[in-house]
Design an enzyme around this catalytic site. Sequence first.
Site, short mmCIF file in Angstrom:
data_model
loop_
_atom_site.label_atom_id
_atom_site.label_comp_id
_atom_site.label_asym_id
_atom_site.label_seq_id
_atom_site.Cartn_x
_atom_site.Cartn_y
_atom_site.Cartn_z
N MET A 30 0.85 -1.20 0.00
CA MET A 30 0.00 0.00 0.00
C MET A 30 0.88 1.25 0.00
SD MET A 30 -3.42 -0.88 2.05
CE MET A 30 -2.80 -0.60 3.69
N GLY A 36 10.94 -2.96 5.77
CA GLY A 36 10.22 -4.24 5.69
C GLY A 36 9.84 -4.54 4.24
N HIS A 37 9.29 -3.51 3.56
CA HIS A 37 8.94 -3.68 2.15
C HIS A 37 10.21 -3.92 1.32
CE1 HIS A 37 5.57 -0.95 3.59
NE2 HIS A 37 4.89 -1.96 3.08
N GLY A 147 4.55 -10.42 4.02
CA GLY A 147 5.34 -10.33 5.25
C GLY A 147 4.72 -11.11 6.39
N MET A 184 8.55 -2.99 11.96
CA MET A 184 8.37 -1.83 11.08
C MET A 184 6.97 -1.84 10.51
SD MET A 184 11.86 -1.21 9.12
CE MET A 184 13.35 -0.91 10.06
N SER A 186 4.11 1.01 8.26
CA SER A 186 3.84 2.35 7.70
C SER A 186 3.11 3.21 8.73
CB SER A 186 2.98 2.23 6.44
OG SER A 186 3.58 1.35 5.53
P1 AMP Z 1 1.42 -2.98 3.50
O1 AMP Z 1 1.98 -1.94 2.57
O2 AMP Z 1 1.40 -2.59 4.92
O3 AMP Z 1 0.11 -3.54 3.00
O4 AMP Z 1 2.44 -4.21 3.44
C1 AMP Z 1 2.81 -4.79 2.21
C2 AMP Z 1 3.52 -6.07 2.51
O5 AMP Z 1 4.68 -5.80 3.30
C3 AMP Z 1 2.67 -7.06 3.32
O6 AMP Z 1 2.87 -8.38 2.84
C4 AMP Z 1 3.20 -6.89 4.72
O7 AMP Z 1 3.04 -8.04 5.53
C5 AMP Z 1 4.68 -6.63 4.44
N1 AMP Z 1 5.30 -5.94 5.57
C6 AMP Z 1 4.88 -4.83 6.21
N2 AMP Z 1 5.69 -4.54 7.25
C7 AMP Z 1 6.65 -5.50 7.28
C8 AMP Z 1 7.76 -5.78 8.12
N3 AMP Z 1 8.07 -5.00 9.16
N4 AMP Z 1 8.52 -6.86 7.84
C9 AMP Z 1 8.23 -7.69 6.80
N5 AMP Z 1 7.18 -7.47 5.96
C10 AMP Z 1 6.41 -6.41 6.20
#
Ligand code: AMP
Length: 286
Positions: A30, A36-37, A147, A184, A186
């Site tokens: 997103m 993390g990303h 993640g 981590m 967002s």
């Molecule tokens: P999001 O943008 O929050 O929807 O996350 C996109 C992807 O990044 C999802 O698969 C999350 O699980 C992964 N993600 C977010 N934060 C982390 C993190 N700290 N470590 C590993 N993967 C992460």
Amino acid sequence: MKIIRSPRAMTAWSEQLRREGVKIGLVPTMGALHEGHRALIRAARLRCDALVASIFVNPKQFGPQEDLAKYPRTISQDRALCKKEGVDICFEPTVEAMYPSGFQTMVTLPAIARRWEGEVRPHHFSGVATVVTKLFGIVRPQLALFGQKDFQQSVLVRQLVKDLNLGVEIVVHPTVREADGLAMSSRNIYLSSDDRIRAVTLYRGLQAGAEAIRRGVSDGASIQKTMIQTIRGEPALTIDYLSVCGPDTLEPLSAVTSRVVLLGAVRIESVRLIDNLLAAPPRRSS
Ligand code: AMP
């Protein structure tokens, strides 16, 4: 790196590469990208020939009282990170392109969505399952990375792929943490500097639970109590849930006999944090 906004153009690009035998990897996000990303993108880069990162703040996974409008948007930094990490395509569809008028179909996984995050956020996982299904249909990847940070989501995605025969290999990457252990996210930017320091207590609570399991405590309720006591030591945190669960079923366990997942969610002021740890009991010596 190319930026594609139209789902039709995205599919055309993928179809062409698939005909040439190219393995396509997808990292759905997103945006508001952090380390993390970055780790997911790097891990995906090593496993595929052509890499797509999608950036789409999916309105269907936000509840009416949630932070859709103020969700952080940092598109130029996100593009720079993707470019630096060797992403081939940044797929940035608009909401109108993803959900045109007349859109109806929603994907639901009632058993997985019932508990934990699903209880607090009733429509969240249906929104996630729907957008993931759409992204897979548009990007047609052979591989996608998610993640461990969002553990329940990763279980849901695996089930979705299995149930609907989507034919995408799912890789779940370990959680990337700040130096003090905070996972981590967002959303961490919403924390005040004092709350940012306090927030690590969620991880400490999960660690205390994992440590008890490693020491041989097997009673689910005692492990949960250990986690709760650690987190109650920081009064700024309100516990939403802390649980000891089977890693595939996400059902709570009364006794730990094999690998489990410790799931936790807390609130600190208006910010909600989730985290989890996998833990296994000590091997019995014969
Ligand atoms: P999001 O943008 O929050 O929807 O996350 C996109 C992807 O990044 C999802 O698969 C999350 O699980 C992964 N993600 C977010 N934060 C982390 C993190 N700290 N470590 C590993 N993967 C992460």
